[in-house]
Write a protein that holds these residues in place. Sequence first.
Motif, mmCIF file in Angstrom:
data_model
loop_
_atom_site.group_PDB
_atom_site.id
_atom_site.type_symbol
_atom_site.label_atom_id
_atom_site.label_comp_id
_atom_site.label_asym_id
_atom_site.label_seq_id
_atom_site.Cartn_x
_atom_site.Cartn_y
_atom_site.Cartn_z
ATOM 1 N N LEU B 86 -15.525 1.284 -11.994
ATOM 2 C CA LEU B 86 -15.666 0.524 -13.239
ATOM 3 C C LEU B 86 -16.871 1.009 -14.049
ATOM 4 O O LEU B 86 -16.836 1.021 -15.281
ATOM 5 C CB LEU B 86 -15.793 -0.978 -12.929
ATOM 6 C CG LEU B 86 -14.528 -1.585 -12.313
ATOM 7 C CD1 LEU B 86 -14.769 -3.022 -11.856
ATOM 8 C CD2 LEU B 86 -13.359 -1.538 -13.304
ATOM 9 N N TYR B 87 -17.941 1.434 -13.354
ATOM 10 C CA TYR B 87 -19.134 1.974 -14.015
ATOM 11 C C TYR B 87 -18.745 3.182 -14.851
ATOM 12 O O TYR B 87 -19.106 3.310 -16.015
ATOM 13 C CB TYR B 87 -20.147 2.342 -12.931
ATOM 14 C CG TYR B 87 -21.473 2.888 -13.415
ATOM 15 C CD1 TYR B 87 -22.441 2.030 -13.938
ATOM 16 C CD2 TYR B 87 -21.779 4.242 -13.307
ATOM 17 C CE1 TYR B 87 -23.676 2.523 -14.354
ATOM 18 C CE2 TYR B 87 -23.006 4.742 -13.722
ATOM 19 C CZ TYR B 87 -23.956 3.884 -14.242
ATOM 20 O OH TYR B 87 -25.167 4.370 -14.646
ATOM 21 N N ARG B 88 -17.947 4.067 -14.248
ATOM 22 C CA ARG B 88 -17.514 5.261 -14.979
ATOM 23 C C ARG B 88 -16.541 4.902 -16.095
ATOM 24 O O ARG B 88 -16.592 5.488 -17.179
ATOM 25 C CB ARG B 88 -16.854 6.256 -14.024
ATOM 26 C CG ARG B 88 -17.851 6.967 -13.144
ATOM 27 C CD ARG B 88 -17.192 8.119 -12.411
ATOM 28 N NE ARG B 88 -18.065 8.582 -11.329
ATOM 29 C CZ ARG B 88 -17.691 9.440 -10.385
ATOM 30 N NH1 ARG B 88 -16.454 9.924 -10.383
ATOM 31 N NH2 ARG B 88 -18.540 9.817 -9.449
ATOM 32 N N GLN B 89 -15.658 3.955 -15.816
ATOM 33 C CA GLN B 89 -14.713 3.559 -16.863
ATOM 34 C C GLN B 89 -15.460 3.087 -18.101
ATOM 35 O O GLN B 89 -15.065 3.398 -19.239
ATOM 36 C CB GLN B 89 -13.794 2.441 -16.345
ATOM 37 C CG GLN B 89 -12.705 2.943 -15.405
ATOM 38 C CD GLN B 89 -11.729 1.847 -14.987
ATOM 39 O OE1 GLN B 89 -11.814 0.709 -15.473
ATOM 40 N NE2 GLN B 89 -10.815 2.174 -14.090
ATOM 41 N N GLY B 90 -16.562 2.337 -17.865
ATOM 42 C CA GLY B 90 -17.356 1.848 -18.991
ATOM 43 C C GLY B 90 -17.908 2.999 -19.812
ATOM 44 O O GLY B 90 -17.825 3.002 -21.053
ATOM 45 N N ILE B 91 -18.459 3.986 -19.115
ATOM 46 C CA ILE B 91 -19.045 5.135 -19.811
ATOM 47 C C ILE B 91 -17.956 5.909 -20.551
ATOM 48 O O ILE B 91 -18.121 6.299 -21.707
ATOM 49 C CB ILE B 91 -19.801 6.026 -18.804
ATOM 50 C CG1 ILE B 91 -21.011 5.259 -18.275
ATOM 51 C CG2 ILE B 91 -20.222 7.336 -19.443
ATOM 52 C CD1 ILE B 91 -21.695 5.912 -17.092
ATOM 53 N N ASN B 93 -15.186 4.790 -21.633
ATOM 54 C CA ASN B 93 -14.743 3.998 -22.781
ATOM 55 C C ASN B 93 -15.690 4.203 -23.964
ATOM 56 O O ASN B 93 -15.249 4.390 -25.100
ATOM 57 C CB ASN B 93 -14.676 2.517 -22.375
ATOM 58 C CG ASN B 93 -13.876 1.708 -23.370
ATOM 59 O OD1 ASN B 93 -12.936 2.231 -23.974
ATOM 60 N ND2 ASN B 93 -14.252 0.455 -23.555
ATOM 61 N N ASP B 94 -17.016 4.212 -23.685
ATOM 62 C CA ASP B 94 -18.009 4.509 -24.724
ATOM 63 C C ASP B 94 -17.744 5.869 -25.340
ATOM 64 O O ASP B 94 -17.828 6.053 -26.552
ATOM 65 C CB ASP B 94 -19.423 4.508 -24.120
ATOM 66 C CG ASP B 94 -20.101 3.156 -24.277
ATOM 67 O OD1 ASP B 94 -19.613 2.338 -25.093
ATOM 68 O OD2 ASP B 94 -21.122 2.929 -23.594
ATOM 69 N N SER B 162 -21.932 0.618 -22.592
ATOM 70 C CA SER B 162 -21.847 0.683 -21.137
ATOM 71 C C SER B 162 -23.228 0.670 -20.499
ATOM 72 O O SER B 162 -24.213 1.126 -21.088
ATOM 73 C CB SER B 162 -21.113 1.957 -20.723
ATOM 74 O OG SER B 162 -21.864 3.080 -21.113
ATOM 75 N N GLU B 163 -23.257 0.162 -19.292
ATOM 76 C CA GLU B 163 -24.487 0.093 -18.516
ATOM 77 C C GLU B 163 -25.143 1.475 -18.397
ATOM 78 O O GLU B 163 -26.354 1.633 -18.601
ATOM 79 C CB GLU B 163 -24.131 -0.435 -17.115
ATOM 80 C CG GLU B 163 -25.310 -0.717 -16.226
ATOM 81 C CD GLU B 163 -24.863 -1.062 -14.804
ATOM 82 O OE1 GLU B 163 -23.662 -1.347 -14.600
ATOM 83 O OE2 GLU B 163 -25.719 -1.045 -13.906
#
Lengths: 531, 536
Positions: B86-91, B93-94, B162-163
Amino acid sequence: MSFISILFDKKSEQLKAQNAESPPFFIDLNLDQVVDAIASKWSEYNLNPFFYLSLNTVDSIHYRHEVFKDLENELVYEHVKFFAEEMQKVKNYLKLVEKLYYQHQKEIWFLYAVEIYCETIKKFSGDLNSVQLKSRGLVSFKDYLQNYIKSKHFTSYYNEVKKLNEELAKIKYRIIIQNNSFTVQNYEPGINYSDEIEKTFQKFKQGAVKDYRIKYDSTPEYMNPIEAQILNFVAQLNSGLFSKLENFYKENAAFIDETIEVYDREIHFYIAYLEHIEKFKQSGLKFCYPVISETTPKGTGKEIYNYEGFDLALANKLNELSSVSNGKQARQTGNGKQVVCNDFYLEGEERIIVITGPNQGGKTTFARVFGQIHYLASLGCPVPGSKAQLFHFDNIFTQFERSEKVENLRGKLEDDLTRIYSILEQATSRSIIIMNEIFNSTTIQDVSFLSTRLMERILELDTLCVWVTFVDELASFNEKTVSMTSNIVPDNPALRTFKIVRRQADGLAYALAIAEKYRLTYSSLKNRIMQ
Amino acid sequence: MKAFLLFKDKDLDPKQILMQRERKPRAWETDEKLSLKQFLPWNEEALTKDLGLDILLSKMADGDNFLYETGKIIVLSSLTDAETILYRQGILNDCMTNEQLVRDLYRLLIDAIEKEKASHWWGLFSSPSSILHESLDKLKMFTEMLRKLRDYAEQNEEKFASEGFIKLFKTLRQELNDEYLSVIEEHFRQLEFEDGVLINAELGRGNKGTNYILNRPYEDKRNWFDRLMQKKLPGYTFEVSPRDEAGSRALYELRNQGLNLVANALAQSADHVLNFFHALRTELAFYIGCLNLRLHLAELNEQVCFPVPVKCGERMMSFTGLYDVNLALSAEKKVVSNNLHAIDKILFIITGANTGGKSTFLRSIGISQLMMQAGMFVPAESFKAEVHESIITHFKREEDTAMESGKFDEELSRMNEIVNNIKPGSIILLNESFAATNEREGSEIAKQITKALIESRIKVIFVTHQYEFAHGFFEKKMPDAIFLRAERLEDGTRSFRVLEGEPLQTSYGEDLYEKIFNQSLEKSSYQTQVQSSSKE
């Protein structure tokens, strides 16, 4: 008992060894090769003269046996070897001091030499105390060392060396370089700039990176003129210490004790020999301390034996070959040649070994082994073989057929006879005579005649003798002669076993083998014909 | 400073092997230490071959070998925790939202790296002073780039959600602030050593100078040497005559020895900064690859979606509109998609018509599983699946020309290797495995292996035409098994859809034989499939 020498129990023998020259039989017996192989690696100790002098008494031989046996204790050997190596360093440093150009360099390397010398002697003395020694030689040397390190002479300069070294190690200074000039000052603390740089960029570090330091020639004995000039300035800034160093250098030139220096040379006789034979031992060949028998007034004491003996020169050659060719065991060489061991013994009245048999079968080698082993025993060395009793001879005489060009057969025979005459003149009942294919240059009748005459003379002398010949009848001359023959592999007469064994010389061994190969022997033929 | 774009707390490539591979393009062929293998799972070759990953990776790379290699590593090195996915998905997505900005950032990093490469000239005859000067030049260039990077962060921070990106931009802003950059510049000034150098030393072995340490010059720029002299420390000065060549050279060497450590520190610092740029670039490269892939799929009107990863053990395999991304990319057309909703299933047995889309279906599951576990989007309308310990394939090797017995031996030997490496919680895709023998034996072996695998909590997806094997499991009526079948329409044509269904006795090979021999259609199965699918 005060210490005389690690090699000699008598001062007189030690003196004789100084001028010893290679004995005349050395080349015939290939002892020149043996000694070269042993001593060449240690040329700076000039060991050869020690190998040229047979010891006069059985006690002198035992004196060396004892040292050898002590040295076979690994721990003792290690200590002795360490001392030898460190002394070598001392000598190397002193040589370096001679070569160096700048005064302050000479002084420091001299200091290092003395330092190693002192520390080594101190350590060695302790080492020798910590092990059990049985030999007269090493025990008395140990005592000598103990007294030496307690002497004022030793302790005073040892202390001075330590003090000087400590103070030198503390010296720090700084150099300021501006364009073409430099200034040397006393040390003052500063901020290490490379640390600062590292800290500044630390945050980017992801992992290890390459080392970009350039390697500078750190050979400590090399100094360029600028370094030497800086050292001069440093010496001026620390003039008190450096003048002490200078005095030390001037006043202690002859710091090495003479007895220790002589020991250092002589101990290498043992080191060289033991290191040489070690490689053969590794490959399974055997060495032993022979019993040395002396002739008695009645003329007995010539009962001798040696089992599993071999030619040390040949073994060395094969060893070198094999280590070059395939690195296999030394016994097995690249071309399939092995170091062949042979036995011999003489009992009761037996004095003369007559060797006959096919050529290229190891006859000459056997004769050499007989001579080599006796000679090595006379040096007080362990000899090739698993068990031996050998005769304490007064001289060895050899007469070997040389393959030199002969213009004049008559001249050659004359030479042979002249030489043999001179041998018989000199030889005593305590001598050893080794003859190899003499009189080959004349007719068979001549050879038989001359050989018989010669045999009678030798028997009369009661001399130990090995005689390689093709005259079969010599082999069964009388009860004092022993017949030994070279042999072939029965299935393949072209192959020699290089074994020399006691056997009647009937001239048949060779023919018989061929017959067997073709099943033409009596019993074979009988069976074949019957079928 | 770390990028942390792929993991929350670690680097992809701590030893920067990928950079070394790029900088020494031929060295990795011979140097084991530079091998890509160290990043890849033990079965990477089988995965690449069985799932046809080269097509996917080439499209991500678009001809850029560096993108290819980073893509390969990340796609094949499956994540096993939903959180990092999910961390990578966030990035990602950005990146998809700010595509141009992200590509600009990547360009900036590449620029810094390339400029450094171009200025690389020291070689055999390098000396500390040449190393020092060159490193100084590099660091000056890097400092400009760092400033740009920081400005970029300040300007664009708000557009990212993203985080990972928020953390990165914050780090750049804080670590590269003006104060820090001015400290660097002060060093640059002092490192010119305009007033000479001051070296501390000790007497070493043989009274030779050693431990040369360069002192930091005094901050006060007014001639500090004069001040030193004024302190009246005892000292001796020597001037080397300009005509004394040996002396001048020796003095230069001495100065170099003094500079040695500083030059080293500076060169290493330049490396550190370069490595920082490179680490950032490496991690961003994966996302650039994803952006490239999305563009290619968009051209084909194919959809992608972010998959929903489910904890390992929650038996879940649910998707709609799942297609074989490699088939689409190589055919350059939209292809047939499938739906499946399988909950609490551990055994999937797929039977049915030859060239009916079974293998394609199996591959599409494998690739999507890999893509999900790399943190990527997947080729589907929706996709929800377990995160597996590892993804493993065992496919029939058609190209093997060995005799039947050898072939069967080879298959079992591969299976043996798999069993050496497999862990519970894995997923294994088997394609016509253990069929290189008669059906009875093959079925028995397949049965025994399958039974053992599922009992070890390994999800098995098995494409087979071995009726006895498939039917055997069907008869058991296991609640956690599901049976799928390649669809065959009434008239004998294939839809290339895979639907739920009981294993059937025949695989319709007869049909196919008829079709190929009597109607002489084109023989490539891929082409056959694409033709059919485009009719939709």
